[in-house]
Design a protein around this motif. Structure first.
Motif, mmCIF file in Angstrom:
data_model
loop_
_atom_site.group_PDB
_atom_site.id
_atom_site.type_symbol
_atom_site.label_atom_id
_atom_site.label_comp_id
_atom_site.label_asym_id
_atom_site.label_seq_id
_atom_site.Cartn_x
_atom_site.Cartn_y
_atom_site.Cartn_z
ATOM 1 N N GLU A 105 -1.753 -2.405 -3.796
ATOM 2 C CA GLU A 105 -0.934 -3.170 -4.724
ATOM 3 C C GLU A 105 -1.440 -4.595 -4.928
ATOM 4 O O GLU A 105 -1.217 -5.202 -5.972
ATOM 5 N N LYS A 106 -2.154 -5.148 -3.929
ATOM 6 C CA LYS A 106 -2.626 -6.527 -4.026
ATOM 7 C C LYS A 106 -4.099 -6.655 -3.629
ATOM 8 O O LYS A 106 -4.612 -7.761 -3.509
ATOM 9 N N THR A 107 -4.756 -5.543 -3.412
ATOM 10 C CA THR A 107 -6.135 -5.538 -2.905
ATOM 11 C C THR A 107 -7.082 -5.011 -3.965
ATOM 12 O O THR A 107 -6.820 -3.990 -4.592
ATOM 13 N N LYS A 108 -8.192 -5.706 -4.135
ATOM 14 C CA LYS A 108 -9.231 -5.259 -5.048
ATOM 15 C C LYS A 108 -10.254 -4.432 -4.275
ATOM 16 O O LYS A 108 -10.615 -4.774 -3.142
ATOM 17 N N ILE A 109 -10.711 -3.338 -4.880
ATOM 18 C CA ILE A 109 -11.790 -2.562 -4.270
ATOM 19 C C ILE A 109 -12.963 -2.469 -5.245
ATOM 20 O O ILE A 109 -12.781 -2.527 -6.464
ATOM 21 N N THR B 222 -8.575 0.303 10.663
ATOM 22 C CA THR B 222 -7.203 0.277 10.163
ATOM 23 C C THR B 222 -7.081 -0.672 8.972
ATOM 24 O O THR B 222 -7.785 -1.680 8.882
ATOM 25 N N PHE B 223 -6.149 -0.323 8.075
ATOM 26 C CA PHE B 223 -5.899 -1.106 6.872
ATOM 27 C C PHE B 223 -4.390 -1.371 6.779
ATOM 28 O O PHE B 223 -3.587 -0.432 6.876
ATOM 29 N N THR B 224 -4.039 -2.632 6.547
ATOM 30 C CA THR B 224 -2.641 -3.010 6.357
ATOM 31 C C THR B 224 -2.565 -4.014 5.232
ATOM 32 O O THR B 224 -3.293 -5.017 5.234
ATOM 33 N N GLU B 225 -1.719 -3.735 4.245
ATOM 34 C CA GLU B 225 -1.563 -4.635 3.099
ATOM 35 C C GLU B 225 -0.224 -5.336 3.181
ATOM 36 O O GLU B 225 0.812 -4.693 3.362
ATOM 37 N N SER B 226 -0.278 -6.664 3.076
ATOM 38 C CA SER B 226 0.951 -7.467 3.158
ATOM 39 C C SER B 226 1.498 -7.750 1.761
ATOM 40 O O SER B 226 0.776 -7.671 0.765
ATOM 41 N N MET C 84 0.847 -1.195 0.000
ATOM 42 C CA MET C 84 0.000 0.000 0.000
ATOM 43 C C MET C 84 0.880 1.242 0.000
ATOM 44 O O MET C 84 1.781 1.367 0.826
ATOM 45 N N LYS C 85 0.604 2.133 -0.942
ATOM 46 C CA LYS C 85 1.327 3.399 -1.014
ATOM 47 C C LYS C 85 0.339 4.536 -0.770
ATOM 48 O O LYS C 85 -0.790 4.500 -1.278
ATOM 49 N N ILE C 86 0.767 5.531 -0.016
ATOM 50 C CA ILE C 86 -0.154 6.563 0.464
ATOM 51 C C ILE C 86 0.426 7.949 0.234
ATOM 52 O O ILE C 86 1.616 8.192 0.461
ATOM 53 N N GLN C 87 -0.440 8.858 -0.198
ATOM 54 C CA GLN C 87 -0.118 10.277 -0.246
ATOM 55 C C GLN C 87 -1.219 11.032 0.492
ATOM 56 O O GLN C 87 -2.396 10.723 0.343
ATOM 57 N N GLN C 88 -0.829 12.019 1.297
ATOM 58 C CA GLN C 88 -1.805 12.810 2.039
ATOM 59 C C GLN C 88 -1.621 14.290 1.740
ATOM 60 O O GLN C 88 -0.502 14.802 1.677
ATOM 61 N N VAL D 229 -17.625 1.285 0.057
ATOM 62 C CA VAL D 229 -16.400 0.791 -0.576
ATOM 63 C C VAL D 229 -16.130 -0.601 -0.014
ATOM 64 O O VAL D 229 -16.016 -0.773 1.207
ATOM 65 N N GLY D 230 -16.046 -1.587 -0.899
ATOM 66 C CA GLY D 230 -15.742 -2.957 -0.486
ATOM 67 C C GLY D 230 -14.281 -3.277 -0.745
ATOM 68 O O GLY D 230 -13.744 -2.927 -1.807
ATOM 69 N N PHE D 231 -13.657 -3.942 0.215
ATOM 70 C CA PHE D 231 -12.239 -4.302 0.119
ATOM 71 C C PHE D 231 -12.127 -5.825 0.082
ATOM 72 O O PHE D 231 -12.684 -6.517 0.936
ATOM 73 N N TYR D 232 -11.356 -6.328 -0.901
ATOM 74 C CA TYR D 232 -11.258 -7.761 -1.152
ATOM 75 C C TYR D 232 -9.813 -8.247 -1.085
ATOM 76 O O TYR D 232 -8.892 -7.534 -1.480
ATOM 77 N N GLY D 233 -9.643 -9.486 -0.624
ATOM 78 C CA GLY D 233 -8.353 -10.154 -0.784
ATOM 79 C C GLY D 233 -7.698 -10.563 0.518
ATOM 80 O O GLY D 233 -7.892 -9.937 1.560
ATOM 81 N N ASP D 234 -6.872 -11.610 0.415
ATOM 82 C CA ASP D 234 -6.190 -12.155 1.590
ATOM 83 C C ASP D 234 -4.975 -11.341 1.993
ATOM 84 O O ASP D 234 -4.403 -11.578 3.065
ATOM 85 N N HIS D 235 -4.558 -10.411 1.144
ATOM 86 C CA HIS D 235 -3.375 -9.612 1.477
ATOM 87 C C HIS D 235 -3.718 -8.384 2.326
ATOM 88 O O HIS D 235 -2.821 -7.642 2.730
#
Length: 379
Positions: free
Chosen positions: A85-89, A375-379, A1-5, A179-185
Motif C-alpha cells: 500500500e505504501k511501498t514501491k517495487i 521478513t517484510f512488514t509495512e507500516s 500490506m494485504k496478502i492472499q495465499q 525484486v527491489g523494495f523501496y520506501g520508509d514504510h
C-alpha cells in the motif's frame, strides 16, 4: 500490506488458503510462486496467475519442496500475492548466457535499481547454471552500501538436472530475477542459521579452484573425507549431504557451510555448491537433528526486530540437503519458525540449491545447508 495465499496441486487444483484484509486481486502488485519443476513450467498455470492478478509482477521458480505455513509439500505450487500500500517495487531480470559470468550478472542486475530509498533486493536465480557466490559479489559491489540482499537458488527436487526461474513469463533455465523494495514504510529483516555440528580438526585450504577442493593441509581432500566418513565414504557424494564443510575466513569466527556435489577419484578432489577460497580454514560438519531444527528457530529469532515481533510476511528458503537429512522431521523446522512469529505472520518458501543472506556476523554470502528467513512488514 494485504496478502492472499493459494496452493495448487494436480489432484486438488487451486485452493485459497488465506486472504487477509479484504484482499482485491486486481490491486495486487507482486506475486511470488514456488513450485515443482513440472508444475511451474506449465504455460497454462502461468496464464491463470497472470489473469487472476493482472497488474502484478509475477516471480516464479522451481524448488526441491514447497513451504506454506508449517506445511512442507512436494509437487505443488505455493503462491503468495501481495498488495503493497505504501511501498514501491521494481523488478529486473537477466539471462546468464547473455552475461560474461555470474559476477557480471550481479553487476547488470544492480544497475537496474535507483539507489534512493532502496531497502532490499530479493534475488531468485537459476540453481545450476549460475555461481551464486559470484552473483552475490557482483550485486554487493554495485548496489548502494547498506542495501540488504537476500534470496536463493532455484531447486529441482534432489535431481540436480534443470532449474527454472521466470519474471512475468513461463519460467526457463538460466534466468536470474531481482525484486527491489523501496520506501520508509517497509521494514525488511533477515536471519540465516545452519545448526550443523563441527568435528575433527580445523585445516587450512591449501589448494582449491573456484568450487573444487583439492587439498587440506597439503593432503588430498578426498582422502581426508574418506578417513572420517568410514563406511559412509562408499556412498559419496550422496552421503556428503550429511557431512558438509564449514569454511571459516581468517577474519571471523563464523563458518559458511558448503555442500558436496561431486567427487573425483582420480584427482582426489571434491566439488562443492559454492566457492572454496584458498588460505581459509575448513572443518568437517555432521548432522544433528535437534541442532538443525534449533537452527531454524534461531534464524527466525535473529530476524525479529525489537519493534516488530510479528512481521506481515516471512519468506523461508532452506536447503535441499536439510530436507533430505531431516526427512520425516522436516516440518519441525518450519513449526519452530511459526512458534517465533505467532499466528498472524503469513509464511511461504521453498527448499533450494543455495541460500543468499547475510548471517549474524558476516556480510551477504551464498550459503548451503542453512535456513534463511526474510521478513517484510509495512507500516
Amino acid at each position: 500490506m494485504k496478502i492472499q495465499q493459494k496452493k495448487f496441486s494436480k489432484s486438488g487444483g487451486w485452493e485459497i488458503l488465506q486472504s487477509k484484509k479484504a484482499f482485491d486481486p486486481s490491486l495486487c502488485n507482486l506475486v511470488i510462486a514456488f513450485g515443482s519443476r513440472e508444475i511451474i513450467g506449465d504455460p497454462a498455470l502461468y496464464k491463470t496467475i497472470q489473469t487472476d492478478y493482472p497488474k502484478a509482477d509475477v516471480l516464479m521458480n522451481s524448488t526441491s519442496g514447497e513451504i506454506y505455513d508449517t506445511q512442507v509439500n512436494d509437487n505443488t505450487l505455493s503462491l503468495t500475492a501481495i498488495q503493497f500500500e505504501k511501498t514501491k517495487i521494481k523488478t529486473a531480470v537477466v539471462q546468464i548466457s547473455d552475461q560474461k559470468n555470474s559476477f557480471d550478472a550481479g553487476r547488470s542486475l544492480a544497475g537496474h535499481f535507483e539507489p534512493e530509498g532502496l531497502k532490499n533486493v530479493f534475488i531468485i536465480s537459476d540453481g545450476l547454471k549460475v555461481s551464486g557466490g559470484e552473483l552475490v559479489l557482483g550485486l554487493q559491489e554495485f548496489l548502494p552500501k547498506g542495501v540488504l540482499i537476500t534470496g536463493g537458488l532455484a531447486g529441482d527436487e534432489a535431481d540436480f538436472k534443470t532449474t527454472l526461474v521466470g519474471l512475468n513469463e513461463v519460467p526457463i533455465e538460466g534466468r536470474i530475477v531481482a525484486v527491489g523494495f523501496y520506501g520508509d514504510h517497509l521494514s525488511v529483516t533477515y536471519g540465516s542459521v545452519g545448526g550443523w555440528t563441527p568435528f575433527g580438526p580445523e585445516r587450512l585450504i591449501t589448494k582449491s579452484s573456484e568450487n573444487i577442493l583439492y587439498e587440506l593441509d597439503n593432503q588430498p581432500a578426498l582422502d581426508i573425507y574418506k578417513k572420517y566418513l568410514g563406511e559412509q565414504a562408499k556412498e559419496l557424494p550422496g552421503s556428503g549431504l550429511q557431512f558438509p564443510l564449514g569454511i571459516r575466513k581468517l577474519d571471523t569466527d563464523e563458518a559458511i557451510v558448503r555442500t558436496i556435489l561431486a567427487v573425483n577419484e582420480e584427482e582426489k578432489s571434491l566439488t562443492f555448491a559454492g566457492t572454496i577460497p584458498q588460505e581459509n580454514y575448513a572443518r568437517l560438519m555432521k548432522a544433528n537433528f535437534d541442532r538443525l531444527i534449533e537452527g531454524a528457530y534461531n534464524a527466525a529469532l535473529n530476524s525479529t526486530d525489537t519493534l516488530i515481533k510479528k512481521p506481515d510476511l516471512a519468506i523461508l528458503i532452506s536447503c535441499v540437503g536439510r530436507k533430505l537429512v531431516l526427512n520425516h522431521r522436516i516440518e519441525e523446522e518450519v513449526e519452530e519458525i511459526r512458534e517465533v512469529y505467532g499466528d498472524t505472520t503469513a509464511m511461504m518458501g521453498f527448499y533450494s540449491y543455495g541460500e543468499i543472506s547475510p548471517s549474524k556476523l558476516l556480510k551477504c554470502e551464498l550459503h548451503n545447508q542453512t535456513m534463511t528467513v526474510t521478513t517484510f512488514t509495512e507500516s
